[in-house]
Design a protein around this motif. Structure first.
Motif, short mmCIF file in Angstrom:
data_model
loop_
_atom_site.label_atom_id
_atom_site.label_comp_id
_atom_site.label_asym_id
_atom_site.label_seq_id
_atom_site.Cartn_x
_atom_site.Cartn_y
_atom_site.Cartn_z
N ASP A 174 -66.12 31.46 -14.49
CA ASP A 174 -64.80 31.16 -13.94
C ASP A 174 -64.06 32.43 -13.51
O ASP A 174 -62.83 32.49 -13.57
N PRO A 232 -67.44 27.43 -9.98
CA PRO A 232 -66.74 26.34 -9.30
C PRO A 232 -65.53 26.80 -8.49
O PRO A 232 -65.17 26.18 -7.50
N THR A 248 -61.23 22.81 -15.12
CA THR A 248 -62.49 23.46 -15.48
C THR A 248 -63.52 22.42 -15.91
O THR A 248 -63.19 21.34 -16.39
N LEU A 249 -64.79 22.78 -15.75
CA LEU A 249 -65.86 21.92 -16.24
C LEU A 249 -65.82 21.82 -17.75
O LEU A 249 -66.10 20.76 -18.32
N ARG A 305 -67.41 18.58 -9.14
CA ARG A 305 -67.32 18.97 -10.55
C ARG A 305 -67.82 17.84 -11.46
O ARG A 305 -68.53 18.07 -12.43
N TYR A 365 -71.59 17.72 -11.33
CA TYR A 365 -72.23 18.71 -12.20
C TYR A 365 -72.31 18.19 -13.65
O TYR A 365 -73.35 18.31 -14.31
N GLU A 383 -70.38 27.89 -16.80
CA GLU A 383 -69.25 27.89 -15.87
C GLU A 383 -68.67 29.30 -15.80
O GLU A 383 -67.96 29.75 -16.69
#
Length: 350
Positions: A254, A221, A268-269, A236, A239, A252
């Motif tokens: 990152d 992402p 963050t997801l 996001r 998703y 994810e």
């Protein structure tokens, strides 16, 4: 200006946008009105609006104010205008931690731990290291997990293999197109089927998410390589909604998000859905040094016991010494001091 003031305004306005109080296409209160309503300075409101704009919740419209551009794109059709993304250069980053700092930390670890650095420890990774990562994630990423949700691996490639071991080779794995070539190479070497999902200006295209048979979605992402695309707030959320509807999983990835020049923590997801759907992973290769082949996976809370059982025969593959050095860098502040120095430099270059 106090950081807590503008972040408080940011959070309040963001929640009103997400819950529909400020609907897509409408205008939020002017900066002056917002400052008067919350009894804060105009500068605080300006900074909060800058962050909301940067993350894709609002955008300035000349002589009109700030328009809401956030929406769950799987529920509402139509593109949002975005500036073309620049090619990501984060994989070529050479802003590693200072040699003198690393050497000093190594000497301290050897003095403090003695022969312990020669021993074989927990297959999941040393508890001291996992606790240091958990504390760091809470401070810097708004991710709140216990140390037993963290799995240490010997680099990102090992992490990808571990994820396949946990989720299964029978699944179809959806990856970004284009994406970092090693992601595809490792998954193919593990014998899984891939679906390449085309990228748009804000992340994977909605049409691609709608058509894919994948039950695992591997996304980066923050600054996807090589496009440099960063998923906006709506993408996001899309998703997460996709994963819940499809009873699917998200990996994810990152990497390098620590180098975001933003003054606010990148969302963050995993923080959005920490219990069931999202696996969070990151690496120290780009932040400490290339020789430090350490990555980690954060497991979703409700599934950790089952997932750890699937890889109970696998060893993390990282020496006790390397783990203790990384833990010391995180615990004594050197790691975050280094990151902040790089981010200040990037903000000046922006």
């Amino acid at each position: 200006m106090k950081r807590t003031i503008y972040l408080s305004i940011y959070e309040k306005v963001k929640q009103k946008i997400i819950n529909g109080t400020y609907a897509y296409g409408t205008y939020i209160a002017s900066k002056r009105t917002m400052a008067e309503d919350y009894h804060v300075s105009l500068v605080s409101v300006e900074h909060a609006y800058d962050l909301l704009s940067e993350e894709g919740y609002i955008e300035p419209v000349e002589r009109k104010g700030y328009m809401v551009i956030y929406r769950e794109k799987d529920l509402f059709a139509g593109p949002v205008k975005r500036t073309a993304a620049k090619k990501s250069t984060l994989l070529e980053n050479h802003e590693y931690i200072a040699y003198s700092t690393l050497a000093k930390t190594m000497r301290k670890v050897m003095n403090d731990h003695g022969e312990e650095i020669m021993l074989h420890k927990d297959r999941q990774g040393m508890l001291e290291f996992r606790r240091a990562i958990a504390a760091y994630l809470a401070r810097s990423r708004n991710i709140y997990v216990s140390a037993d949700q963290i799995l240490i691996t010997a680099g990102a490639e090992s992490a990808y293999s571990m994820i396949v071991e946990m989720l299964g080779r029978y699944r179809i794995y959806g990856i970004e197109k284009p994406s970092y070539e090693k992601i595809e190479q490792i998954y193919l070497s593990e014998g899984v089927h891939l679906d390449h999902l085309k990228m748009g200006a804000a992340g994977i295209l909605t049409s691609e998410l709608e058509r894919t048979p994948a039950s695992v979605l591997h996304v980066t992402p923050f600054s996807s390589y090589p496009t440099g695309v960063t998923a906006d707030a709506g993408k996001r959320q899309e998703y997460i909604t996709w994963a819940k509807k499809q009873n699917a999983f998200i990996v994810e990835d990152d990497y390098a998000s620590e180098y975001s020049p933003s003054t606010k923590t990148e969302e963050t997801l995993f923080a959005m859905e920490p219990e069931q759907a999202v696996f969070y992973m990151n690496s120290f290769t780009k932040t400490i040094a290339p020789a430090v082949r350490i990555s980690y996976i954060v497991l979703p809370g409700k599934l950790k016991a089952k997932l750890l059982k699937e890889v109970s025969f696998r060893d993390c593959g990282v020496s006790a010494f390397d783990q203790l050095v990384a833990a010391e860098l995180m615990n004594n502040g050197s790691f975050e001091k280094h990151l902040n120095k790089v981010k200040r430099k990037m903000r000046k270059m922006k």
